[in-house]
Design a protein around this motif. Sequence first.
Motif, short mmCIF file in Angstrom:
data_model
loop_
_atom_site.label_atom_id
_atom_site.label_comp_id
_atom_site.label_asym_id
_atom_site.label_seq_id
_atom_site.Cartn_x
_atom_site.Cartn_y
_atom_site.Cartn_z
N TRP A 54 0.83 -1.21 0.00
CA TRP A 54 0.00 0.00 0.00
C TRP A 54 0.86 1.26 0.00
CZ3 TRP A 54 -4.15 2.10 -1.43
CH2 TRP A 54 -4.65 3.26 -0.85
N THR A 55 1.99 1.22 0.66
CA THR A 55 2.88 2.39 0.68
C THR A 55 3.37 2.73 -0.73
OG1 THR A 55 3.61 1.87 2.93
CG2 THR A 55 5.01 3.33 1.63
N THR A 56 3.73 1.71 -1.48
CA THR A 56 4.17 1.93 -2.86
C THR A 56 3.05 2.56 -3.68
OG1 THR A 56 5.62 0.00 -2.70
CG2 THR A 56 5.16 0.85 -4.90
N TYR A 57 1.82 2.08 -3.47
CA TYR A 57 0.69 2.64 -4.21
C TYR A 57 0.53 4.14 -3.91
CZ TYR A 57 -4.02 3.69 -5.76
OH TYR A 57 -5.08 4.29 -6.39
N THR A 58 0.55 4.50 -2.64
CA THR A 58 0.34 5.91 -2.28
C THR A 58 1.47 6.80 -2.80
OG1 THR A 58 1.37 5.57 -0.11
CG2 THR A 58 -1.03 5.34 -0.25
N GLN A 59 2.68 6.26 -2.87
CA GLN A 59 3.79 7.03 -3.40
C GLN A 59 3.61 7.30 -4.90
OE1 GLN A 59 7.11 4.55 -2.34
NE2 GLN A 59 7.30 5.42 -0.27
N GLU A 60 3.02 6.34 -5.59
CA GLU A 60 2.84 6.49 -7.04
C GLU A 60 1.59 7.29 -7.39
OE1 GLU A 60 4.81 5.73 -9.37
OE2 GLU A 60 6.20 4.24 -8.57
N PHE A 61 0.50 7.06 -6.64
CA PHE A 61 -0.80 7.57 -7.09
C PHE A 61 -1.53 8.43 -6.06
CE2 PHE A 61 -0.19 3.41 -9.23
CZ PHE A 61 -0.16 3.86 -10.53
N GLY A 62 -0.95 8.67 -4.89
CA GLY A 62 -1.71 9.33 -3.84
C GLY A 62 -2.62 8.32 -3.16
N ALA A 63 -3.46 8.79 -2.26
CA ALA A 63 -4.29 7.87 -1.50
C ALA A 63 -5.73 7.89 -2.00
CB ALA A 63 -4.20 8.20 -0.01
N PHE A 64 -6.64 8.40 -1.18
CA PHE A 64 -8.06 8.27 -1.47
C PHE A 64 -8.63 9.54 -2.06
CE2 PHE A 64 -6.92 5.62 2.13
CZ PHE A 64 -7.28 4.37 1.64
N LYS A 65 -9.65 9.38 -2.85
CA LYS A 65 -10.39 10.51 -3.41
C LYS A 65 -11.78 10.01 -3.77
CE LYS A 65 -10.42 13.91 -7.16
NZ LYS A 65 -9.75 14.36 -8.41
N LYS A 66 -12.74 10.32 -2.93
CA LYS A 66 -14.10 9.85 -3.15
C LYS A 66 -14.67 10.45 -4.42
CE LYS A 66 -15.12 9.35 1.78
NZ LYS A 66 -13.84 9.80 2.28
N PRO A 67 -15.49 9.72 -5.17
CA PRO A 67 -15.98 8.37 -4.85
C PRO A 67 -15.20 7.27 -5.56
CG PRO A 67 -17.29 9.27 -6.62
CD PRO A 67 -16.21 10.28 -6.34
N LEU A 68 -13.90 7.44 -5.72
CA LEU A 68 -13.12 6.46 -6.46
C LEU A 68 -13.12 5.11 -5.74
CD1 LEU A 68 -10.04 8.65 -7.45
CD2 LEU A 68 -12.18 8.30 -8.68
N GLY A 69 -13.18 4.02 -6.54
CA GLY A 69 -13.18 2.69 -5.95
C GLY A 69 -11.82 2.04 -5.94
#
Length: 381
Positions: A54-69
């Motif tokens: 999950w850390t790698t994901y957030t580094q590449e794409f950021g975290a959450f943004k509603k209402p994204l799935g």
Amino acid sequence: MTELQTKAPGVYLQEIKTAGPIAGAGTSTAAFIGTVASGSADIKPGKPVLVTNWTTYTQEFGAFKKPLGLPYAVRGFFENGGTLAYVVPVADMSQLGTALEALTHTLDVSIVCLPGQTDFANQATVISHCADMGDRFAVLDGARNPDDARDTGPVHTQRDGLMTDRGFGALYWPWIVINDPESPAGAPERIPVAPSGHIAGVMARSDNQRGVHKAPANEPVRGALDLEYHLNDAEHGVLNGLSINALRTFPGGPPMVWGARALAGDTSWRYVNVRRLVAYISDSLLQGLRWAVFEPNNTALWKALERTVTEFLTRVWQSGALFGRTAAEAFYVKIDEEVNPSSVRDLGQVVIEIGLVPTRPAEQVVIRLGLWSGGGRVSEA
């Protein structure tokens, strides 16, 4: 084999290179297609990006943004035991074809998810991609009713547009309820999210712990606190008959995956684990038999192929994936002149015919309960 140099008369030992055993292909690498919160400057839409946590994901794409799935799905994948995932960012579903084309070049993918997207036309496109590739499986989200979450009608309609004969996908419903990762500390807010990413993680976990032949069901969904809708047995029976996999909660327990049916009209491919097992075997054979390409097409090659395939399938049978008291009851391998006549050999082809008897899940355990004069007796059938 290297040429033996001239030596004095006698007996000499020479090592030669032979075909090794077939290694099993991977089954738990997932691909997620969807919209992300942000992205690095060098990431192109439709380009698969490998993430390992999950850390790698957030580094590449950021975290959450509603209402994204998609972010919730990737987080749920790793939370449930997934270890490798490709994220394919798109602006919208008009780029789905581009994303799937890119995944044809990413050969280690075995699970494909379209988190939160429930339009059956897009989902059918993903199933077709998996069937064309032959080595991957679509994990799909059931449709919600925006007016009444308790109505199962939308998922019934959705399912009708997804059934195929070959069963390269499965549908899961209802949506799960999790703690919103962005809610204030000490005052968590619960939100519904699509289950596909969490289910893909359950599949990866089950594959690693038991093997791809084990149905990825009767497994807890980590991170899920509740379900958006609680099915009763009658409702579940209807969904099961429609090959829609239910998520259930039982007294005192967490949300569970409680279905293992593929979207297949042909009963041979009814179960998720059977479809994925055959895909695993096929992919393993394709990778493990490349040494035979361009070898002389003669009986010596046929015997070598038969030994190699038989050894691999024997290991598959010993793992519990194939049904039979003996290997001969569980599978057969045929490479002879009947399946390789001269007309086939003249085309430069070698045909290997394989028959399998896969194990199927004990979906319904029947208990026969009767009374006799000495008391009660229960027997399982």
